[in-house]
Design a protein around this motif. Structure first.
Motif, PDB file in Angstrom:
ATOM      1  N   GLY A 143      59.171  31.373  59.374  1.00  0.00           N
ATOM      2  CA  GLY A 143      59.931  30.187  59.765  1.00  0.00           C
ATOM      3  C   GLY A 143      59.419  28.908  59.136  1.00  0.00           C
ATOM      4  N   ASP A 172      61.348  37.902  52.358  1.00  0.00           N
ATOM      5  CA  ASP A 172      62.344  38.745  53.035  1.00  0.00           C
ATOM      6  C   ASP A 172      63.652  38.788  52.238  1.00  0.00           C
ATOM      7  OD1 ASP A 172      60.512  39.163  55.043  1.00  0.00           O
ATOM      8  OD2 ASP A 172      61.367  37.694  56.418  1.00  0.00           O
ATOM      9  N   GLU A 189      54.455  43.610  49.687  1.00  0.00           N
ATOM     10  CA  GLU A 189      52.998  43.737  49.511  1.00  0.00           C
ATOM     11  C   GLU A 189      52.641  45.156  49.038  1.00  0.00           C
ATOM     12  OE1 GLU A 189      50.304  43.259  52.917  1.00  0.00           O
ATOM     13  OE2 GLU A 189      48.655  43.014  51.482  1.00  0.00           O
ATOM     14  N   ASP A 308      53.877  36.339  65.337  1.00  0.00           N
ATOM     15  CA  ASP A 308      54.216  35.616  66.554  1.00  0.00           C
ATOM     16  C   ASP A 308      53.651  36.337  67.770  1.00  0.00           C
ATOM     17  OD1 ASP A 308      55.499  33.902  64.946  1.00  0.00           O
ATOM     18  OD2 ASP A 308      57.535  34.429  65.561  1.00  0.00           O
TER      19      ASP A 308
HETATM   20  O1  KG4 Z   1      54.614  34.451  61.883  1.00  0.00           O
HETATM   21  P1  KG4 Z   1      55.740  35.421  61.875  1.00  0.00           P
HETATM   22  O2  KG4 Z   1      55.610  36.670  62.689  1.00  0.00           O
HETATM   23  O3  KG4 Z   1      57.079  34.755  62.320  1.00  0.00           O
HETATM   24  C1  KG4 Z   1      57.372  33.416  62.215  1.00  0.00           C
HETATM   25  O4  KG4 Z   1      56.797  32.561  62.945  1.00  0.00           O
HETATM   26  O5  KG4 Z   1      58.203  33.144  61.334  1.00  0.00           O
HETATM   27  O6  KG4 Z   1      55.995  35.782  60.327  1.00  0.00           O
HETATM   28  C2  KG4 Z   1      56.929  36.733  59.917  1.00  0.00           C
HETATM   29  C3  KG4 Z   1      56.960  36.704  58.401  1.00  0.00           C
HETATM   30  C4  KG4 Z   1      58.094  37.534  57.796  1.00  0.00           C
HETATM   31  O7  KG4 Z   1      58.750  36.758  56.837  1.00  0.00           O
HETATM   32  C5  KG4 Z   1      57.374  38.708  57.144  1.00  0.00           C
HETATM   33  O8  KG4 Z   1      58.036  39.229  56.014  1.00  0.00           O
HETATM   34  C6  KG4 Z   1      56.051  38.100  56.780  1.00  0.00           C
HETATM   35  O9  KG4 Z   1      55.738  37.238  57.857  1.00  0.00           O
HETATM   36  N1  KG4 Z   1      55.003  39.104  56.608  1.00  0.00           N
HETATM   37  C7  KG4 Z   1      54.378  39.348  55.428  1.00  0.00           C
HETATM   38  C8  KG4 Z   1      53.487  40.423  55.662  1.00  0.00           C
HETATM   39  N2  KG4 Z   1      53.600  40.802  56.970  1.00  0.00           N
HETATM   40  C9  KG4 Z   1      54.535  39.979  57.531  1.00  0.00           C
HETATM   41  N3  KG4 Z   1      54.485  38.740  54.246  1.00  0.00           N
HETATM   42  C10 KG4 Z   1      53.723  39.211  53.246  1.00  0.00           C
HETATM   43  N4  KG4 Z   1      52.872  40.262  53.375  1.00  0.00           N
HETATM   44  C11 KG4 Z   1      52.715  40.881  54.559  1.00  0.00           C
HETATM   45  N5  KG4 Z   1      51.872  41.894  54.678  1.00  0.00           N
END
Ligand code: KG4
Length: 354
Positions: A143, A172, A189, A308
């Motif tokens: 976000g 995403d 990743e 989150d």
């Molecule tokens: O912090 P979060 O759970 O939600 C928000 O506050 O937005 O972050 C979710 C985001 C998603 O876009 C997901 O694709 C990304 O974190 N994410 C990653 C990985 N694990 C989750 N991005 C890159 N590498 C990862 N291993």
């Protein structure tokens, strides 16, 4: 002081019990399986899942902490940023509990939660980790992508933030363009580990700009154009190379902005949070910057705290309560806010008591 915290800003229904910086329980229901087939968060389904899960998740958080609701001293809740129809479910639940059990209600900004996630501790009060104000916070999630100077508790100066998509959102969307699953970040990743980042040369967003903002829509468009140039069979054969090229460009832009911010501010402590830091390559790059510049780099002590969760909301709430930022009795003034300025509900004088 024990706090029951609730978080429903996007696609996780979460509740936790914290005591100061210590996490006593941290219950999360992830809706990923619900949204997977849509390739992104489907707001009305998110709302429905929050409605169904909020009660059992709150009960689980209390049970895991070994407490009854009347043994907690306050209720905390995320009021924004996020999907308003999702935020509303957590907010209504928190208001209802605070009213019924006569507890103070502490409003928390989701980004503030990610900042304090870095200072969360286990039941034994570890890691100890001092705040060392002022420090720089880098939050990289689905976000938001933000650089914030934290001058003191609840005193934030936003140096830069995303002008369009967040870094996680960009990952995403790129995954979606390649026909991969959701959420794309972890898939990219995994693929990147087997790919060559030199396959495509993509423009690094905002490179050398004087401000500290982020932007990913141009990169997304450039990537889309590159995909359109390739025959489907070549795309399929080169998924790992495409993923590695895109990921490297996103991370290079984060590192570029981060280095400028460290250079400009001269701060010596960096706190990093948000879902995208689950990525080992990004953490490594950030650690390298820290070493190079003599900056101490802190990540949350546990992977669960990257994504989150409500424990981070509870920890932030503790410092809000200490600073007099809470509501008692009259909760009408508190509403969900889709895109609040960081610092809203952070000043004592804004809080009305009944
Ligand atoms: O912090 P979060 O759970 O939600 C928000 O506050 O937005 O972050 C979710 C985001 C998603 O876009 C997901 O694709 C990304 O974190 N994410 C990653 C990985 N694990 C989750 N991005 C890159 N590498 C990862 N291993």
């Amino acid at each position: 002081m024990k706090i029951l915290a609730i978080e429903t800003s996007c696609d996780e229904t979460a509740a936790a019990v914290t005591e100061g910086r210590r996490i006593l329980s941290n219950a999360v229901f992830s809706q990923i399986n619900i949204h997977k087939k849509y390739g992104g968060v489907y707001p009305t389904l998110a709302k429905r899942a929050h409605v169904e899960k909020i009660e059992p998740i709150v009960e689980k958080a209390l049970k895991d902490a070994g407490l009854k609701i009347d043994q907690v001293n306050a209720i905390a809740v995320t009021f924004g940023p996020g999907l308003v129809i999702a935020l509303e479910i957590g907010l209504n639940k928190a208001k209802g509990l605070a009213l019924k059990f006569q507890k103070p209600l502490i409003p928390v900004d989701h980004i503030e939660g990610h900042i304090y996630s870095v200072f969360s501790q286990n039941r034994n009060g570890l890691p100890k980790r001092d705040f060392n104000f002022p420090f720089l916070a880098l939050i990289v999630s689905g976000g938001t992508t933000s650089l914030i100077i934290v001058e003191d508790h609840l005193k934030y100066q936003v140096l830069g933030k995303t002008l369009d998509d967040a870094a996680g959102e960009a990952l995403d969307k790129a995954a979606k363009m390649m026909g991969l699953g959701y959420p794309g970040g972890p898939i990219i990743e995994e693929l990147s580990k087997r790919g060559s980042a030199d396959f495509l040369s993509l423009p690094i967003p905002m490179k050398q700009r004087k401000d500290f903002n982020f932007s990913y829509s141009g990169l997304k468009t450039a990537f889309k154009r590159e995909l359109e140039k390739l025959p489907p069979a070549r795309i399929n054969k080169n998924l790992a190379n495409l993923a590695a090229s895109f990921q490297k460009t996103v991370f290079d832009s984060i590192i570029d902005r981060l280095e400028s911010a460290l250079e400009e501010t001269g701060v010596k402590t960096l706190a990093v949070g948000g879902g995208v830091i689950a990525n080992a390559d990004l953490r490594k790059k950030i650690r390298t910057v820290g070493r190079k510049r003599g900056v101490s780099v802190y990540f949350p002590f546990q992977k669960k705290l990257f994504n989150d969760n409500a424990a981070m909301v509870g920890v932030a709430a503790y410092f809000k309560y200490q600073n007099g930022v809470y509501l008692t009795g009259n909760f009408d003034k508190l509403d969900r806010v889709g895109r609040p300025e960081l610092g809203m509900w952070s000043k004592r004088e804004l809080v009305v008591s009944s």
